[in-house]
Design an enzyme around this catalytic site. Sequence first.
Site, short mmCIF file in Angstrom:
data_model
loop_
_atom_site.label_atom_id
_atom_site.label_comp_id
_atom_site.label_asym_id
_atom_site.label_seq_id
_atom_site.Cartn_x
_atom_site.Cartn_y
_atom_site.Cartn_z
N TYR A 142 0.82 -1.21 0.00
CA TYR A 142 0.00 0.00 0.00
C TYR A 142 0.86 1.27 0.00
O TYR A 142 0.37 2.35 -0.27
CB TYR A 142 -0.96 0.02 1.20
CG TYR A 142 -2.09 -1.00 1.13
CD1 TYR A 142 -2.11 -1.98 0.13
CD2 TYR A 142 -3.13 -0.99 2.04
CE1 TYR A 142 -3.12 -2.91 0.07
CE2 TYR A 142 -4.17 -1.93 1.98
CZ TYR A 142 -4.14 -2.89 0.99
OH TYR A 142 -5.16 -3.81 0.93
N LYS A 191 3.01 -15.21 2.69
CA LYS A 191 2.96 -15.98 1.44
C LYS A 191 4.39 -16.33 1.08
O LYS A 191 4.91 -15.96 0.02
CB LYS A 191 2.25 -15.15 0.35
CG LYS A 191 1.96 -15.89 -0.94
CD LYS A 191 0.88 -16.94 -0.82
CE LYS A 191 0.75 -17.72 -2.12
NZ LYS A 191 -0.17 -18.88 -2.02
N ASP A 223 -3.39 -17.92 1.95
CA ASP A 223 -4.55 -18.57 1.31
C ASP A 223 -5.15 -19.61 2.26
O ASP A 223 -6.37 -19.69 2.43
CB ASP A 223 -4.18 -19.18 -0.05
CG ASP A 223 -2.88 -19.98 -0.03
OD1 ASP A 223 -2.17 -19.98 1.00
OD2 ASP A 223 -2.57 -20.63 -1.05
N ASP A 247 -5.58 -6.33 5.80
CA ASP A 247 -6.76 -5.63 5.29
C ASP A 247 -7.82 -6.64 4.87
O ASP A 247 -8.99 -6.57 5.25
CB ASP A 247 -6.33 -4.76 4.10
CG ASP A 247 -7.44 -3.87 3.58
OD1 ASP A 247 -8.39 -3.60 4.34
OD2 ASP A 247 -7.35 -3.43 2.41
N ASP A 251 -11.47 -8.04 7.09
CA ASP A 251 -12.85 -7.98 6.57
C ASP A 251 -13.51 -9.36 6.66
O ASP A 251 -14.68 -9.48 7.03
CB ASP A 251 -12.88 -7.53 5.10
CG ASP A 251 -13.08 -6.02 4.96
OD1 ASP A 251 -12.54 -5.27 5.81
OD2 ASP A 251 -13.75 -5.60 4.00
C1 IPM Z 1 -9.24 -0.27 5.91
C2 IPM Z 1 -9.58 0.29 4.57
C3 IPM Z 1 -8.40 1.08 4.07
C4 IPM Z 1 -7.20 0.17 4.07
C5 IPM Z 1 -8.57 1.74 2.70
C6 IPM Z 1 -9.82 2.56 2.61
C7 IPM Z 1 -7.37 2.55 2.32
O1 IPM Z 1 -9.94 -0.72 3.69
O2 IPM Z 1 -9.00 0.52 6.85
O3 IPM Z 1 -9.23 -1.48 6.05
O4 IPM Z 1 -6.99 -0.57 3.14
O5 IPM Z 1 -6.48 0.17 5.05
MN MN Z 2 -10.12 -2.65 4.62
#
Ligand code: IPM
Ligand code: MN
Length: 355
Positions: A142, A191, A223, A247, A251
């Site tokens: 990133y 990985k 994975d 990241d 989620d």
């Molecule tokens: C998060 C978000 C951010 C990230 C994005 C919006 C830059 O997805 O905080 O997880 O990838 O860190």
């Molecule tokens: Mn995110």
Amino acid sequence: MNYNIALLKGDGIGPEIVDSAVRVLEVVGKKYGHTFNFTPYDIGGISIDNNGVPLTQETIDGCLKADSVLLGAVGGPKWDTLPGNMRPEKALLGIRSAMNLFTNLRPAKLYPALKGECPLREDIVAQGFDIMIVRELTGGIYFGERGTRQGKYGEEAYDTECYSRMEIERIARVAFETARKRNKRLVSIDKANVLDTSRLWRKIVHEMASEYPDVECTDMLVDNAAMQLVRNPAQFDVIVTSNMFGDILSDEASQITGSIGMLPSASLNETTRGLYEPIHGSAPDIAGQNKANPIATILSAGMMLLYSFGLSEEYNNIVTAVDKVLEAGYRTADLSHGAPYLSTTEITDKIIENI
Ligand code: IPM
Ligand code: MN
């Protein structure tokens, strides 16, 4: 005590959920005798509209001089077509980098009251889970060199990942220390069968493991980890991983808690200052409708009390209040499956009643 908090409400549902967290903090402050002073600053799309850029020096300076920062969310369709470095999301990366917030703690636990929301099989849900994801936040792909160019087949784009020993050591140290305070099990996710950055990551984690003989440290390929998270989440205690893997996996972890609207986060550097934000985005589809789940942001404010201000009793008070509201059966739209639900302000009222 007196605490100065920079507020970055941002876009979409950001202002609504931050307002909820501010109301909770004010009530906690009254109960325990603290004064929280809030100073708002623009970030993301609203900053593009007001100042022409997603992150201004004024916002950076305001965050650097505050005792801590509470952030809502950034982004929305209005700004989606801007070039990469002008997008609202760039502000998020920018403020994390400006504050040197290399540690991102994302706790994902299954609330007993939300067991019915977990999409996993009953026998897996019955075991529950309580995972602390330690995500590296200011390095990796990133933040690597990127660009577009003309290649052999015409237009192409590239992003690069680089991790230094220093960056890996400092995040691994946080993870080992975190595991030490919990159930002493650390899984480092990488990985390493493909990436050099992962091989360095793994080598350094192994070196450091000898300093923490009391922590059981294992490696897992990303994975496989994505699969294990839904196969047997109870096996995890602390996870440490790179920026991008963290990241994605956070989620995934959030959804098995019932809703991404539940997951708070703390972004920390080597000082007590931090930035606290829900892991979810700005949900433009429900913005301004008083429909968003403010719990992730309220819990993020709670994490601020704990990690930045050392107020563990106040933190526990917030967590218990959220627990009680969920136990009592109150739900926001994201958790309601079409049944009647409470609005953002109503669920905030319920939480405040329990403070
Ligand atoms: C998060 C978000 C951010 C990230 C994005 C919006 C830059 O997805 O905080 O997880 O990838 O860190
Ligand atoms: Mn995110």
